[in-house]
Design an enzyme around this catalytic site. Sequence first.
Site: not given
Length: 130
Positions: A79-81
């Site tokens: 998941v893209c932070v």
Amino acid sequence: MNLTYCLLVTGPHYGTEQASSAYLFAKALLEKGHHIAQVFFYREGVSNANQLVSPASDEFDLPKAWIALASRYNIPLQVCVAAALRRGVVDEQQAKEQGLLSSNMATKFELSGLGALAQAMLTCDRVVQF
């Protein structure tokens, strides 16, 4: 010939068909013997990692389906932070660092940067965006 795929999911868990299409595509790939190196959730796609999603009893629970698929086939759910933090999806570490009361990221999902996506793209035969 079996191929290695990377999937990029940019659609939310509900409201569009992007995430559900990605899930069905992933299932079909695995049933045909292909390998999925990574599923990367970006932009609105990060909502798939929210463990507080509570669909009606007669609706498909897509976040739980992703978790089951990842568990069965050992697929990293990245998941893209930055996208996650902007949309209120945080793991325990980020919740502590940001001074939030709790986390809401589901198990099996993990925060990572776009660098993880770039690395995976270098090793995959195909990258498919939803």
